[in-house]
Design an enzyme around this catalytic site. Structure first.
Site, PDB file in Angstrom:
ATOM      1  N   GLU A   1      -0.903  -8.650   4.786  1.00 26.12           N
ATOM      2  CA  GLU A   1      -0.365  -9.025   6.495  1.00 26.12           C
ATOM      3  C   GLU A   1      -2.097  -8.591   6.830  1.00 26.12           C
ATOM      4  OE1 GLU A   1      -0.702  -4.544   5.874  1.00 26.12           O
ATOM      5  OE2 GLU A   1      -0.237  -6.240   4.282  1.00 26.12           O
TER       6      GLU A   1
ATOM      7  N   CYS B   1       0.700  -1.583  -0.169  1.00 25.27           N
ATOM      8  CA  CYS B   1      -0.062   0.158  -0.093  1.00 25.27           C
ATOM      9  C   CYS B   1       0.521   1.207  -0.089  1.00 25.27           C
ATOM     10  CB  CYS B   1      -0.883   0.307   1.426  1.00 25.27           C
ATOM     11  SG  CYS B   1      -2.258   0.751   1.233  1.00 25.27           S
TER      12      CYS B   1
ATOM     13  N   HIS C   1      -3.158  -5.971   0.796  1.00 25.53           N
ATOM     14  CA  HIS C   1      -3.078  -6.088   2.222  1.00 25.53           C
ATOM     15  C   HIS C   1      -2.365  -7.398   2.554  1.00 25.53           C
ATOM     16  CE1 HIS C   1      -2.112  -1.510   4.056  1.00 25.53           C
ATOM     17  NE2 HIS C   1      -3.561  -1.485   3.190  1.00 25.53           N
TER      18      HIS C   1
END
Length: 230
Positions: free
Chosen positions: A196, A86, A194
């Site tokens: 994660e 990002c 994302h």
């Protein structure tokens, strides 16, 4: 294998990245402040999402000049793994470590939702645990995720297989439906979604986990069996 999670003023996904490494891989991981001038201890550097320096000027435009970014460039040249997520992707393009730029979403609205990606290249250090063409669900959360490059650069990305992920339903207007790209060498990856935030069923998807396992398996292959106990 040791991971660094960079922290800039305004980073807000650094904890997510830290927890993803800690819980998915159980490997040593440290927060590294933006003023750091030595990354020699680390094998993989994560540049997290957020609003570094408040996203003043352009997203990532100020972070590009942080002292730690000189060390990120050195690490990339040494072949270490660099993953920008990002705002981290935006920083990597501003720093010239990846081609192109990220612009305002075509809708001019912030988009926060699950997004279906297609794995276009599963032969990078970040994607080896996926299969070619696999569809995965990874969340997005950005206002400036509209990837842009000129036609010549786009063709080069295609020819060199540097397009790693594409959107199934393009949420931001990115050229070529691009969600993530790597450098020619393949050790630097930038993506707007994302991973994660997709490492546990409690988060709605485990599809991001394979990105982290891919990194460590590639590193172990390069460093031999003894690497697993480092």
């Amino acid at each position: 294998m040791r991971f660094a999670v960079l922290v800039f003023p305004g980073s807000n996904c650094d904890i997510d990245c830290y927890k993803a490494v800690e819980q998915t891989l159980g490997q040593p991981v440290d927060y590294v402040w933006h003023t750091e001038t030595d990354l020699s201890l680390y094998d993989c550097i994560l540049v997290p999402g957020g609003f570094s320096y408040g996203d003043y000027l352009r997203c990532g435009a100020i972070s590009r000049f942080a002292p730690v970014m000189n060390e990120v460039a050195k690490a990339a040249e040494e072949g270490k793994f660099i993953l920008g997520i990002c705002n981290g992707f935006q920083i990597l393009t501003e720093a010239g470590l990846l081609p192109g730029a990220l612009r305002r979403n075509e809708s001019m609205k912030f988009r926060c939702q699950d997004s279906v990606l297609q794995v276009v290249n599963h032969e990078t250090p970040f994607t080896r645990d996926y299969s070619e063409g696999q569809e995965i669900v990874i969340p997005i959360a950005h206002g400036e995720g509209n990837y842009y490059c000129d036609e010549a650069t786009l063709q080069k990305l295609r020819d060199n297989r540097q397009i790693v992920f594409t959107y199934k339903d393009n949420p931001n207007g990115s050229v070529g439906d691009i969600a993530g790209i790597c450098n020619e060498r393949g050790n630097v990856l930038g993506m707007m979604p994302h991973p994660e935030r997709a490492v546990s069923s409690l988060l709605g998807s485990e599809d991001g986990k394979a990105m982290f396992t891919s990194i460590i398996q590639t590193w172990r292959d390069r460093h031999g069996a003894a690497a697993s106990v480092r």
